[in-house]
Write an enzyme that holds these catalytic residues in place. Structure first.
Site, short mmCIF file in Angstrom:
data_model
loop_
_atom_site.label_atom_id
_atom_site.label_comp_id
_atom_site.label_asym_id
_atom_site.label_seq_id
_atom_site.Cartn_x
_atom_site.Cartn_y
_atom_site.Cartn_z
CE1 TYR A 48 -3.63 2.62 0.75
CE2 TYR A 48 -1.96 3.52 2.21
CZ TYR A 48 -3.14 3.66 1.53
OH TYR A 48 -3.85 4.83 1.61
CD1 TRP A 90 -2.19 7.01 12.26
CD2 TRP A 90 -2.63 7.57 14.37
NE1 TRP A 90 -1.31 6.35 13.07
CE2 TRP A 90 -1.56 6.68 14.37
CE3 TRP A 90 -3.09 8.08 15.58
CZ2 TRP A 90 -0.92 6.25 15.53
CZ3 TRP A 90 -2.45 7.66 16.73
CH2 TRP A 90 -1.39 6.75 16.71
#
Length: 188
Positions: free
Chosen positions: A20, A45
């Site tokens: 990724y 996040w």
């Protein structure tokens, strides 16, 4: 006598840990190479209050268990999608008027935390804001990331330097607690 300014912090070169991350890096490089007037906002996040997220998971588990464990050796800044959208809109307008400011920027909420400190913050605020929440958890234990193995390697340091973004676009990013507290008040 000449005064020489001390150099700022050196950027850390990208070192993706998984597929990724590697494809994200390559995609950004392709955009930059083929589109001179681009705006890439790098973040992590991310949370949104209307779907499953870390905060909701901690609240649910805290109602079910006496003790919780949370990772204390991974660091970042929880960042709400509302903040991302606001900054992206502002930066896009700015780059349309100042194409020389096109490029890649880091965008996360101010400050930093670990998953452990994040969990403690959420549970403490939930107890104060909504005592009837019936939180059973009396202890949150810090544990290393190795206690929760995942198929993909995760970085221990997800902190991003937002100085370039804030300086270029004239922004001050609020601390992560501000957005999390707002989301938590909406959830409760």
């Amino acid at each position: 006598m000449a005064v020489v300014a001390a150099p700022g912090p050196r950027p850390i070169p990208p070192a993706p840990l998984n597929v990724y991350g590697q494809t994200e890096l390559e995609g950004g490089q392709l955009v930059a190479r083929h589109c001179p007037k681009h705006l890439i906002l790098r973040t992590n996040w991310i949370y949104v209050g209307r779907s499953g997220n870390f905060v909701k998971t901690m609240l649910r588990l805290a109602q079910e268990r006496d003790r919780l464990a949370a990772i204390d050796d991974q660091f970042g800044a929880p960042t709400g999608v509302e903040q991302l959208a606001d900054v992206a809109a502002h930066a896009t307008r700015h780059v349309q008027q100042h194409p020389e400011h096109a490029g890649l920027y880091h965008l996360v909420a101010g400050g930093e935390t670990s998953w452990f400190e994040y969990a403690k913050h959420v549970l403490a605020l939930a107890q104060i804001a909504q005592p009837a929440t019936k939180i059973k958890t009396t202890e949150v234990t810090p544990v290393p990331a190795s206690a929760f193995p995942t198929p993909a390697m995760r970085p221990h340091n997800s902190r991003l330097n937002t100085t370039k973004l804030q300086t270029t676009f004239g922004l001050t990013l609020p601390p992560w607690e501000q957005g999390v507290d707002r989301m938590l008040s909406e959830i409760l």
